[in-house]
Design a protein around this motif. Structure first.
Motif, PDB file in Angstrom:
ATOM      1  N   TYR A  43       0.817  -1.212   0.000  1.00 14.01           N
ATOM      2  CA  TYR A  43       0.000   0.000   0.000  1.00 14.01           C
ATOM      3  C   TYR A  43       0.852   1.265   0.000  1.00 14.01           C
ATOM      4  O   TYR A  43       0.474   2.284  -0.585  1.00 14.01           O
ATOM      5  N   LEU A  44       1.985   1.212   0.660  1.00 13.51           N
ATOM      6  CA  LEU A  44       2.890   2.362   0.691  1.00 13.51           C
ATOM      7  C   LEU A  44       3.380   2.694  -0.716  1.00 13.51           C
ATOM      8  O   LEU A  44       3.346   3.856  -1.143  1.00 13.51           O
ATOM      9  N   ALA A  45       3.829   1.673  -1.452  1.00 13.66           N
ATOM     10  CA  ALA A  45       4.362   1.908  -2.797  1.00 13.66           C
ATOM     11  C   ALA A  45       3.285   2.453  -3.724  1.00 13.66           C
ATOM     12  O   ALA A  45       3.553   3.342  -4.545  1.00 13.66           O
ATOM     13  N   THR A  46       2.059   1.933  -3.603  1.00 17.11           N
ATOM     14  CA  THR A  46       0.963   2.439  -4.430  1.00 17.11           C
ATOM     15  C   THR A  46       0.701   3.912  -4.145  1.00 17.11           C
ATOM     16  O   THR A  46       0.435   4.705  -5.060  1.00 17.11           O
ATOM     17  N   THR A  47       0.801   4.299  -2.880  1.00 20.14           N
ATOM     18  CA  THR A  47       0.533   5.682  -2.478  1.00 20.14           C
ATOM     19  C   THR A  47       1.594   6.654  -2.985  1.00 20.14           C
ATOM     20  O   THR A  47       1.267   7.767  -3.418  1.00 20.14           O
ATOM     21  N   ILE A  48       2.862   6.245  -2.949  1.00 18.78           N
ATOM     22  CA  ILE A  48       3.932   7.194  -3.281  1.00 18.78           C
ATOM     23  C   ILE A  48       4.351   7.153  -4.746  1.00 18.78           C
ATOM     24  O   ILE A  48       5.154   7.985  -5.180  1.00 18.78           O
ATOM     25  N   MET A  49       3.804   6.228  -5.538  1.00 20.23           N
ATOM     26  CA  MET A  49       4.237   6.135  -6.933  1.00 20.23           C
ATOM     27  C   MET A  49       4.051   7.436  -7.717  1.00 20.23           C
ATOM     28  O   MET A  49       4.935   7.812  -8.511  1.00 20.23           O
ATOM     29  N   VAL A 160      -4.619  -3.957   8.898  1.00 18.14           N
ATOM     30  CA  VAL A 160      -3.766  -2.955   9.546  1.00 18.14           C
ATOM     31  C   VAL A 160      -2.943  -2.209   8.497  1.00 18.14           C
ATOM     32  O   VAL A 160      -2.807  -0.980   8.538  1.00 18.14           O
ATOM     33  N   ALA A 161      -2.416  -2.972   7.529  1.00 17.00           N
ATOM     34  CA  ALA A 161      -1.573  -2.372   6.496  1.00 17.00           C
ATOM     35  C   ALA A 161      -2.349  -1.416   5.602  1.00 17.00           C
ATOM     36  O   ALA A 161      -1.782  -0.462   5.055  1.00 17.00           O
ATOM     37  N   ALA A 162      -3.657  -1.659   5.438  1.00 19.95           N
ATOM     38  CA  ALA A 162      -4.477  -0.778   4.607  1.00 19.95           C
ATOM     39  C   ALA A 162      -4.516   0.640   5.163  1.00 19.95           C
ATOM     40  O   ALA A 162      -4.767   1.599   4.423  1.00 19.95           O
ATOM     41  N   PHE A 163      -4.245   0.791   6.456  1.00 22.07           N
ATOM     42  CA  PHE A 163      -4.188   2.120   7.064  1.00 22.07           C
ATOM     43  C   PHE A 163      -2.740   2.596   7.227  1.00 22.07           C
ATOM     44  O   PHE A 163      -2.431   3.764   6.993  1.00 22.07           O
ATOM     45  N   SER A 164      -1.842   1.696   7.629  1.00 23.30           N
ATOM     46  CA  SER A 164      -0.464   2.114   7.886  1.00 23.30           C
ATOM     47  C   SER A 164       0.291   2.454   6.605  1.00 23.30           C
ATOM     48  O   SER A 164       1.098   3.392   6.590  1.00 23.30           O
ATOM     49  N   GLY A 165       0.050   1.706   5.501  1.00 23.99           N
ATOM     50  CA  GLY A 165       0.774   1.965   4.256  1.00 23.99           C
ATOM     51  C   GLY A 165       0.499   3.340   3.680  1.00 23.99           C
ATOM     52  O   GLY A 165       1.435   4.128   3.460  1.00 23.99           O
ATOM     53  N   PRO A 166      -0.778   3.695   3.441  1.00 25.45           N
ATOM     54  CA  PRO A 166      -1.056   5.037   2.927  1.00 25.45           C
ATOM     55  C   PRO A 166      -0.660   6.150   3.891  1.00 25.45           C
ATOM     56  O   PRO A 166      -0.252   7.233   3.462  1.00 25.45           O
ATOM     57  N   VAL A 302      -3.844  13.718 -10.150  1.00 27.03           N
ATOM     58  CA  VAL A 302      -3.776  14.516 -11.379  1.00 27.03           C
ATOM     59  C   VAL A 302      -5.132  15.123 -11.722  1.00 27.03           C
ATOM     60  O   VAL A 302      -5.236  16.317 -12.031  1.00 27.03           O
ATOM     61  N   ILE A 303      -6.186  14.332 -11.656  1.00 33.59           N
ATOM     62  CA  ILE A 303      -7.512  14.804 -12.078  1.00 33.59           C
ATOM     63  C   ILE A 303      -8.175  15.667 -11.006  1.00 33.59           C
ATOM     64  O   ILE A 303      -8.727  16.733 -11.293  1.00 33.59           O
ATOM     65  N   TYR A 304      -8.102  15.196  -9.741  1.00 35.72           N
ATOM     66  CA  TYR A 304      -8.826  15.893  -8.668  1.00 35.72           C
ATOM     67  C   TYR A 304      -7.912  16.689  -7.737  1.00 35.72           C
ATOM     68  O   TYR A 304      -8.374  17.259  -6.744  1.00 35.72           O
ATOM     69  N   LYS A 305      -6.593  16.695  -8.044  1.00 36.37           N
ATOM     70  CA  LYS A 305      -5.628  17.476  -7.277  1.00 36.37           C
ATOM     71  C   LYS A 305      -5.586  17.066  -5.799  1.00 36.37           C
ATOM     72  O   LYS A 305      -5.391  17.886  -4.906  1.00 36.37           O
ATOM     73  N   PHE A 306      -5.746  15.778  -5.540  1.00 38.42           N
ATOM     74  CA  PHE A 306      -5.660  15.263  -4.175  1.00 38.42           C
ATOM     75  C   PHE A 306      -4.222  15.298  -3.691  1.00 38.42           C
ATOM     76  O   PHE A 306      -3.279  15.183  -4.476  1.00 38.42           O
ATOM     77  N   SER A 307      -4.057  15.417  -2.379  1.00 42.06           N
ATOM     78  CA  SER A 307      -2.728  15.252  -1.778  1.00 42.06           C
ATOM     79  C   SER A 307      -2.382  13.768  -1.796  1.00 42.06           C
ATOM     80  O   SER A 307      -3.267  12.916  -1.904  1.00 42.06           O
ATOM     81  N   PRO A 308      -1.084  13.401  -1.698  1.00 48.21           N
ATOM     82  CA  PRO A 308      -0.712  11.985  -1.659  1.00 48.21           C
ATOM     83  C   PRO A 308      -1.408  11.204  -0.551  1.00 48.21           C
ATOM     84  O   PRO A 308      -1.820  10.057  -0.763  1.00 48.21           O
ATOM     85  N   LEU A 309      -1.540  11.812   0.627  1.00 47.23           N
ATOM     86  CA  LEU A 309      -2.178  11.112   1.742  1.00 47.23           C
ATOM     87  C   LEU A 309      -3.654  10.842   1.447  1.00 47.23           C
ATOM     88  O   LEU A 309      -4.149   9.724   1.638  1.00 47.23           O
ATOM     89  N   LYS A 310      -4.333  11.846   0.951  1.00 48.13           N
ATOM     90  CA  LYS A 310      -5.758  11.704   0.647  1.00 48.13           C
ATOM     91  C   LYS A 310      -5.972  10.703  -0.484  1.00 48.13           C
ATOM     92  O   LYS A 310      -6.889   9.870  -0.435  1.00 48.13           O
ATOM     93  N   ALA A 311      -5.140  10.758  -1.497  1.00 45.73           N
ATOM     94  CA  ALA A 311      -5.251   9.819  -2.616  1.00 45.73           C
ATOM     95  C   ALA A 311      -4.967   8.391  -2.170  1.00 45.73           C
ATOM     96  O   ALA A 311      -5.590   7.440  -2.645  1.00 45.73           O
ATOM     97  N   TYR A 313      -5.594   7.024   0.725  1.00 41.66           N
ATOM     98  CA  TYR A 313      -6.748   6.460   1.436  1.00 41.66           C
ATOM     99  C   TYR A 313      -7.937   6.234   0.519  1.00 41.66           C
ATOM    100  O   TYR A 313      -8.782   5.389   0.796  1.00 41.66           O
ATOM    101  N   LEU A 314      -8.008   6.936  -0.601  1.00 41.80           N
ATOM    102  CA  LEU A 314      -9.027   6.628  -1.599  1.00 41.80           C
ATOM    103  C   LEU A 314      -8.754   5.248  -2.201  1.00 41.80           C
ATOM    104  O   LEU A 314      -9.674   4.479  -2.482  1.00 41.80           O
ATOM    105  N   THR A 315      -7.477   4.920  -2.323  1.00 41.82           N
ATOM    106  CA  THR A 315      -7.068   3.642  -2.901  1.00 41.82           C
ATOM    107  C   THR A 315      -7.536   2.452  -2.070  1.00 41.82           C
ATOM    108  O   THR A 315      -7.951   1.424  -2.615  1.00 41.82           O
ATOM    109  N   VAL A 316      -7.468   2.567  -0.746  1.00 46.46           N
ATOM    110  CA  VAL A 316      -7.738   1.398   0.095  1.00 46.46           C
ATOM    111  C   VAL A 316      -9.224   1.159   0.317  1.00 46.46           C
ATOM    112  O   VAL A 316      -9.592   0.263   1.070  1.00 46.46           O
TER     113      VAL A 316
END
Length: 474
Positions: A43-49, A160-166, A302-311, A313-316
């Motif tokens: 989840y961390l890698a998906t968030t920071i890519m 647990v990782a679904a919250f800690s990774g993002p 890119v489309i909605y201008k979300f911050s990395p943290l917000k994006a 948590y949308l992923t999980v």
């Protein structure tokens, strides 16, 4: 996301306090931490890519980050049984942690995308070892009455990782320091390595050494890589050629499975006319459909201008919907099971069609469009969660005589294989959709339409299999 929980009857009614009593607690924690490390990294890698792409480039290789990681995880998980039989629990676990540490260090220091992908591959191999060893060691280090509790604890680490990774990835990415998120993982690696070296048993258990199916692993890896290589080509014919080459390698793999006693999957797995083969096909298609999640953070930023943290948590949301739905619907039995699996696949189809509709029409304000995206992502997760425990149960009940252990372990193999192909296909589809043509919202929005619309075919195909083929014992 992994919701696989090997179920063993708790004959003596062991409680959670039994699992965390005496010397069991440290053993349980170290095995759980190994899975949590692997899952958090996913989840961390998906968030920071998206942040990585901004700094070192390589947008056309975006999906390779997941593809190579998962392919390497498949190899590590398949080799894990052989590694533990040869080296013993402690040394096998140490090897997994060391590989993961080396890969994480390379990711943290990578100046270019190719070097990052090398790091992700090494990470994946180590993570695959840790992932499989943590499950396999439950039978080795605990008494039978504790197996179900230990399995539940280990499986729960994905939640647990679904919250800690993002959280971990998002915080550092928002401040422009995505490399430090890998640095924090390195600290956990050192802690787990030291703790495992003290706690885990060193002695080997008397058991046959499982042979490693090198040829089949090579064919599988080449098939996934063929799709990935094809995905970065600019010519559509070359994109299609990659898929054709991949199918050729899969046909060779199926032929090799029939001719060789060292198997990746049990008898009947490659025949959709068999109940086991049809069940595997449904599992694979539903897993592939969830692969859209790897692009959700990029689309959101890119489309909605979300911050990395917000994006992140949308992923999980898919993972959250999967977990909650699995808990709610796992208790159903009898004739209602097939209806639940069918309804779950239908919900996934609706979720992907809904995402496609929002991407094409943009019917409301940006905030409401994001809300609709969240609802449809949750719907996709709830859909796969409804049927997943029942699909696993069907696989266990359909195990060919003498192949029970192989069938039990195959659920992880099938899920990882489907995840790797899903990631490779997602890269192919988004590149065809124009994600690399420009870094404008228009190009990214076009890629999202392609991705959601084409991937809606996966749950639709699963629905057809459920309608026309036998997937259970009755």
């Amino acid at each position: 996301m992994d919701n696989i929980d090997t179920v063993t009857t708790d004959k003596k009614g062991a409680t959670w306090s039994d699992l965390f009593s005496k010397g069991n607690s440290l053993m349980a924690i170290i095995l759980a931490l190994g899975v949590m490390l692997h899952a958090t990294n996913v989840y961390l890698a998906t968030t920071i890519m998206p942040s990585i792409i901004k700094e070192i480039g390589g947008l056309e290789y975006y999906a390779w980050n997941t593809t190579l990681f998962v392919v390497a995880s498949v190899i590590g998980s398949v080799i894990s049984a052989n590694q533990m039989a040869r080296s013993g629990p402690r040394k096998a676990y140490q090897i997994g942690i060391i590989f993961f540490t080396i890969g994480t260090l390379l990711c943290a220091l990578a100046p270019t995308m190719p070097l990052l992908l090398v790091g992700r591959s090494i990470q994946g191999y180590g993570g695959g070892l840790l992932f499989a060893l943590s499950y396999a060691m439950v039978r080795f280090v605990f008494t039978e009455n504790l197996w179900s509790r230990a399995m539940a604890l280990i499986s729960g680490m994905w939640g647990v990782a679904a919250f800690s990774g993002p959280l971990l990835g998002g915080i550092f990415a928002e401040h422009g320091h995505w490399r430090w998120s890998f640095g924090v993982l390195l600290l956990f690696c050192v802690f787990i390595l030291i703790t495992a070296s003290i706690i885990l048993p060193k002695e080997k258990k008397s058991q046959p050494v499982a042979p490693i199916p090198y040829l089949k692993l090579a064919l599988l890896s080449l098939a996934v890589l063929a799709v990935s290589v094809g995905s970065v080509q600019k010519n559509v014919l070359e994109n299609v050629a990659g898929v054709i080459v991949a199918l050729s390698f899969l046909l060779l793999l199926g032929f090799a499975e029939k001719k060789n006693r060292i198997r990746l999957l049990p008898t009947g797995a490659y025949q959709i006319s068999s109940a086991l083969g049809a069940t595997y096909a449904v599992m694979a298609l539903l897993t592939i459909a969830t692969s859209i999640e790897i692009y959700v953070p990029y689309f959101a930023q890119v489309i909605y201008k979300f911050s990395p943290l917000k994006a992140g948590y949308l992923t999980v949301l898919i993972a959250i919907g999967w977990t909650l739905s699995a808990i709610l619907f796992s208790g159903y039995k009898g004739q209602s099971v097939k209806k639940i699996v069918f309804l779950g696949a239908f919900l996934m189809f609706i979720g992907l069609v809904g995402l496609s509709y929002v991407a094409i029409v943009n019917p409301l304000t940006p905030d409401w469009n994001v809300a609709l995206n969240g609802i449809f992502l949750l719907t996709i997760g709830a859909g796969i969660g409804m049927g997943w425990p029942h699909l696993l149960t069907q696989v266990f009940s359909l195990a060919p005589t003498g192949e029970e252990n192989l069938t039990s372990s195959s659920v992880t193999t099938v899920q990882l294989i489907a995840t790797s192909f899903g990631a490779a296909l997602a890269g192919l589809v988004t590149n065809l959709g124009g994600i690399t043509d420009s870094n404008t919202i228009l190009g990214v929005a076009s890629a999202s339409i392609y991705l959601y619309s084409i991937f809606a075919i996966a749950p639709l195909a699963a629905l057809l299999i459920l309608l026309f083929f036998r997937t259970g014992n009755k």
